[in-house]
Scaffold this active site. Sequence first.
Site, PDB file in Angstrom:
ATOM      1  N   TYR A   1       0.820  -1.215   0.000  1.00 10.85           N
ATOM      2  CA  TYR A   1       0.000   0.000   0.000  1.00 10.85           C
ATOM      3  C   TYR A   1       0.856   1.267   0.000  1.00 10.85           C
ATOM      4  O   TYR A   1       0.399   2.329  -0.388  1.00 10.85           O
ATOM      5  CB  TYR A   1      -0.935   0.027   1.213  1.00 10.85           C
ATOM      6  CG  TYR A   1      -2.075  -0.972   1.142  1.00 10.85           C
ATOM      7  CD1 TYR A   1      -2.180  -1.886   0.103  1.00 10.85           C
ATOM      8  CD2 TYR A   1      -3.051  -1.000   2.126  1.00 10.85           C
ATOM      9  CE1 TYR A   1      -3.211  -2.800   0.048  1.00 10.85           C
ATOM     10  CE2 TYR A   1      -4.100  -1.915   2.079  1.00 10.85           C
ATOM     11  CZ  TYR A   1      -4.168  -2.811   1.034  1.00 10.85           C
ATOM     12  OH  TYR A   1      -5.196  -3.712   0.988  1.00 10.85           O
TER      13      TYR A   1
ATOM     14  N   LYS B   1       2.855 -15.271   3.065  1.00 11.07           N
ATOM     15  CA  LYS B   1       2.790 -15.991   1.791  1.00 11.07           C
ATOM     16  C   LYS B   1       4.239 -16.311   1.429  1.00 11.07           C
ATOM     17  O   LYS B   1       4.735 -15.992   0.346  1.00 11.07           O
ATOM     18  CB  LYS B   1       2.091 -15.094   0.741  1.00 11.07           C
ATOM     19  CG  LYS B   1       1.735 -15.790  -0.551  1.00 11.07           C
ATOM     20  CD  LYS B   1       0.585 -16.758  -0.430  1.00 11.07           C
ATOM     21  CE  LYS B   1       0.343 -17.460  -1.754  1.00 11.07           C
ATOM     22  NZ  LYS B   1      -0.578 -18.601  -1.669  1.00 11.07           N
TER      23      LYS B   1
ATOM     24  N   ASP C   1      -3.768 -17.841   2.191  1.00 10.31           N
ATOM     25  CA  ASP C   1      -4.919 -18.527   1.585  1.00 10.31           C
ATOM     26  C   ASP C   1      -5.521 -19.513   2.579  1.00 10.31           C
ATOM     27  O   ASP C   1      -6.743 -19.622   2.723  1.00 10.31           O
ATOM     28  CB  ASP C   1      -4.541 -19.195   0.257  1.00 10.31           C
ATOM     29  CG  ASP C   1      -3.164 -19.828   0.263  1.00 10.31           C
ATOM     30  OD1 ASP C   1      -2.395 -19.605   1.225  1.00 10.31           O
ATOM     31  OD2 ASP C   1      -2.841 -20.570  -0.684  1.00 10.31           O
TER      32      ASP C   1
ATOM     33  N   ASP D   1      -5.866  -6.281   5.771  1.00 11.66           N
ATOM     34  CA  ASP D   1      -7.020  -5.527   5.283  1.00 11.66           C
ATOM     35  C   ASP D   1      -8.136  -6.506   4.902  1.00 11.66           C
ATOM     36  O   ASP D   1      -9.302  -6.356   5.303  1.00 11.66           O
ATOM     37  CB  ASP D   1      -6.565  -4.716   4.059  1.00 11.66           C
ATOM     38  CG  ASP D   1      -7.587  -3.706   3.589  1.00 11.66           C
ATOM     39  OD1 ASP D   1      -8.627  -3.570   4.241  1.00 11.66           O
ATOM     40  OD2 ASP D   1      -7.343  -3.063   2.552  1.00 11.66           O
TER      41      ASP D   1
ATOM     42  N   ASP E   1     -11.694  -7.862   7.385  1.00 11.21           N
ATOM     43  CA  ASP E   1     -13.080  -7.666   6.947  1.00 11.21           C
ATOM     44  C   ASP E   1     -13.840  -8.990   6.913  1.00 11.21           C
ATOM     45  O   ASP E   1     -15.033  -9.042   7.256  1.00 11.21           O
ATOM     46  CB  ASP E   1     -13.126  -7.006   5.560  1.00 11.21           C
ATOM     47  CG  ASP E   1     -13.271  -5.492   5.662  1.00 11.21           C
ATOM     48  OD1 ASP E   1     -12.885  -4.945   6.708  1.00 11.21           O
ATOM     49  OD2 ASP E   1     -13.779  -4.874   4.711  1.00 11.21           O
TER      50      ASP E   1
END
Length: 361
Positions: free
Chosen positions: A137, A192, A224, A248, A252
């Site tokens: 980001y 990851k 994942d 992020d 959620d």
Amino acid sequence: MVMKIAVLPGDGIGPEIVTEAVKVLKALDLPFEMEEAKVGGAAYDAHGHPLPPATLKLAMDSDAVLFGSVGDWKYDKLDRPLRPEQAILGLRKNMGLFANFRPAICYPQLTHASSLKPELVAGLDILIIRELTGDIYFGQPRGRRLSPDGEFKGAEEAFDTMRYSRPEIERIAHVAFQAARKRHKRVTSVDKANVLETFQFWKDVVIEVHAQYPDIELDHMYVDNAAMQLVKAPKKFDVLFTGNMFGDILSDAAAMLTGSIGMLPSASLNAKGQGLYEPSHGSAPDIAGKGVANPLATILSAAMMLRFSLNQEAAASRIEAAVQTVLEQGLRTGDIYSEGTRKVGTVEMGDAVLAALSRQG
Ligand code: NAD
């Protein structure tokens, strides 16, 4: 000692829900000094910028910031630096708010509102810690260009940069291990590492930092798999911590397990313990001004503020207990309403929390 709180209500439902949280804070009778300023679209309308210098200064000079929400589709056509959401990025960057805490708690009264079966979420209490100022980001370089190589050399392309430095990973790892000490002493670091160099490095550094926390159990999970486990067996997690982008998305997903995003507080802290406290949801323009928004996420954010930045644990627990009480009484805003409960608006919900607080004696 006076505790300075910057109150930034923002846009959409922000002013409605922040009013209720301020009402609850005032009822605690603690030495607060609260000052309000515009942020987001409201600040753009008034001053031509979503984070005017005076708002930033007020936030920087405070012990904590109580934030509502920013954004409205009517600002979508503005240049990116002038959009309301830039205010939150600017506050994070300038205040150095690198650690985001998002508890995902499923209240027993709301298990039916979860997207998962009640037995999977009853008693759910996990803490997601997301690194907030690094990763793809913020990584430079980024931009658009003509592709310099590859199969589509010369074609238009866009690119971002994923990167993490050792100190960035170390400080968020310390935050996660220390938070776990106050909970069930288990940390899951989500990465990851099988594909990304950045996250192999993340994992290596986390393992090194963990050597200082022999009392904490650490495991590692690919992102994942973490997404899958969150919807399969979420109660397995205690503290789940990860980088900015994975956090992020996962936070959620975790929010929905608890029934409504209208219930979820969040805190973003810097190295000095200064923090910005806000509900996990956005400005909900679809219901703004109707008096129906759920103020509980913001009220619970105020409780986190008391605990993490203002050292007022007892007052934080009082607010959390008062929220439990109103849920037990069957009061519900529209987002958490179900048959057999009583639907109330934003102000009535805030008043009920106040009444529950005053009955605590
Ligand atoms: P949103 O969270 O605002 O709304 C999603 C849905 O949840 C809507 O149906 C809304 O009515 C409902 N909802 C949200 N909060 C609620 C509450 N307290 N009570 C009852 N219902 C609630 O997300 P969105 O619609 O994707 O975004 C709307 C705006 O908010 C956009 O401009 C977006 O950029 C902005 N946003 C801001 C923040 C922030 O300020 N930190 C975070 C996310 C989104």
